[in-house]
Design a protein around this motif. Structure first.
Motif, PDB file in Angstrom:
ATOM      1  N   SER A   1       0.789  -1.232   0.000  1.00  0.00           N
ATOM      2  CA  SER A   1       0.000   0.000   0.000  1.00  0.00           C
ATOM      3  C   SER A   1       0.816   1.274   0.000  1.00  0.00           C
ATOM      4  O   SER A   1       0.264   2.339   0.206  1.00  0.00           O
TER       5      SER A   1
ATOM      6  N   THR B   1      -0.611   2.714  -3.225  1.00  0.00           N
ATOM      7  CA  THR B   1      -2.073   2.870  -3.213  1.00  0.00           C
ATOM      8  C   THR B   1      -2.614   2.146  -1.987  1.00  0.00           C
ATOM      9  O   THR B   1      -1.918   1.347  -1.377  1.00  0.00           O
ATOM     10  N   ASP B   2      -3.839   2.400  -1.621  1.00  0.00           N
ATOM     11  CA  ASP B   2      -4.432   1.808  -0.429  1.00  0.00           C
ATOM     12  C   ASP B   2      -5.022   0.438  -0.786  1.00  0.00           C
ATOM     13  O   ASP B   2      -6.201   0.323  -1.109  1.00  0.00           O
ATOM     14  N   ILE B   3      -4.197  -0.598  -0.725  1.00  0.00           N
ATOM     15  CA  ILE B   3      -4.620  -1.945  -1.117  1.00  0.00           C
ATOM     16  C   ILE B   3      -5.776  -2.461  -0.257  1.00  0.00           C
ATOM     17  O   ILE B   3      -6.759  -2.963  -0.801  1.00  0.00           O
TER      18      ILE B   3
ATOM     19  N   SER C   1      -8.421  -5.158  -2.028  1.00  0.00           N
ATOM     20  CA  SER C   1      -8.282  -6.304  -1.128  1.00  0.00           C
ATOM     21  C   SER C   1      -8.543  -7.627  -1.844  1.00  0.00           C
ATOM     22  O   SER C   1      -7.845  -8.612  -1.592  1.00  0.00           O
TER      23      SER C   1
ATOM     24  N   PHE D   1       0.503  -3.492   6.022  1.00  0.00           N
ATOM     25  CA  PHE D   1      -0.555  -2.838   5.252  1.00  0.00           C
ATOM     26  C   PHE D   1      -0.652  -1.381   5.690  1.00  0.00           C
ATOM     27  O   PHE D   1      -0.796  -1.103   6.882  1.00  0.00           O
ATOM     28  N   TRP D   2      -0.578  -0.471   4.730  1.00  0.00           N
ATOM     29  CA  TRP D   2      -0.743   0.961   4.976  1.00  0.00           C
ATOM     30  C   TRP D   2      -2.129   1.324   4.458  1.00  0.00           C
ATOM     31  O   TRP D   2      -2.422   1.116   3.282  1.00  0.00           O
ATOM     32  N   THR D   3      -2.975   1.869   5.312  1.00  0.00           N
ATOM     33  CA  THR D   3      -4.344   2.120   4.887  1.00  0.00           C
ATOM     34  C   THR D   3      -4.986   3.269   5.657  1.00  0.00           C
ATOM     35  O   THR D   3      -4.576   3.582   6.777  1.00  0.00           O
TER      36      THR D   3
END
Length: 144
Positions: free
Chosen positions: A6, A9-11, A16, A54-56
């Protein structure tokens, strides 16, 4: 190997299903951002991956898929600020929905696997130092 998911982009929020399919297939192709012709096949096998980060800003779409990650070590870097729709127009309501998502994720995977990030800190007439101090306190009280 540590997979930093991420950063581009915000996976968890937007991709997901794609990510879980990559896990099931055991690999992902990655394009070098500095040399678009260079594409690498990266193993996502449990033996090759030490941890997934995970970066979100909104992991809601991924929470019900996390059982697919059994056997992997992973954690979430969850960015949660109090900016309004003028700065973050595509996020759900933070004071209710995203706080609830944060708590649900923390309940599911453990509080040590969800790291709250309050940032970036933008300064303006509306979002001044006092605003951020109050917002940080309000969010931290909501998350404890």
């Amino acid at each position: 190997m540590i997979i930093s998911a991420s950063r581009r982009t915000d996976i968890p929020s937007y991709y997901s299903d794609w990510f879980i399919n990559r896990i099931k297939d055991g690999y992902v192709y990655i394009r070098n951002p500095f040399n678009k012709k260079q594409i690498s096949k990266v193993s996502l096998s449990k033996d090759a991956v030490n941890c997934i980060v995970f970066w979100t800003k909104n992991p809601k779409n991924m929470i019900d898929k996390l059982d697919e990650l059994n056997g992997y070590d992973y954690y979430f870097q969850f960015t949660l600020t109090s900016y309004g729709k003028d700065i973050e127009p595509n996020l759900p309501d933070k004071s209710e929905e995203l706080i609830a998502v944060f708590k649900r994720l923390s309940d599911k995977i453990g509080k040590d696997n969800v790291i709250w990030r309050y940032g970036p800190i933008l300064l303006s007439d509306k979002y001044n130092k006092e605003y951020h101090l109050r917002a940080f306190e309000k969010i931290s009280n909501s998350l404890k």
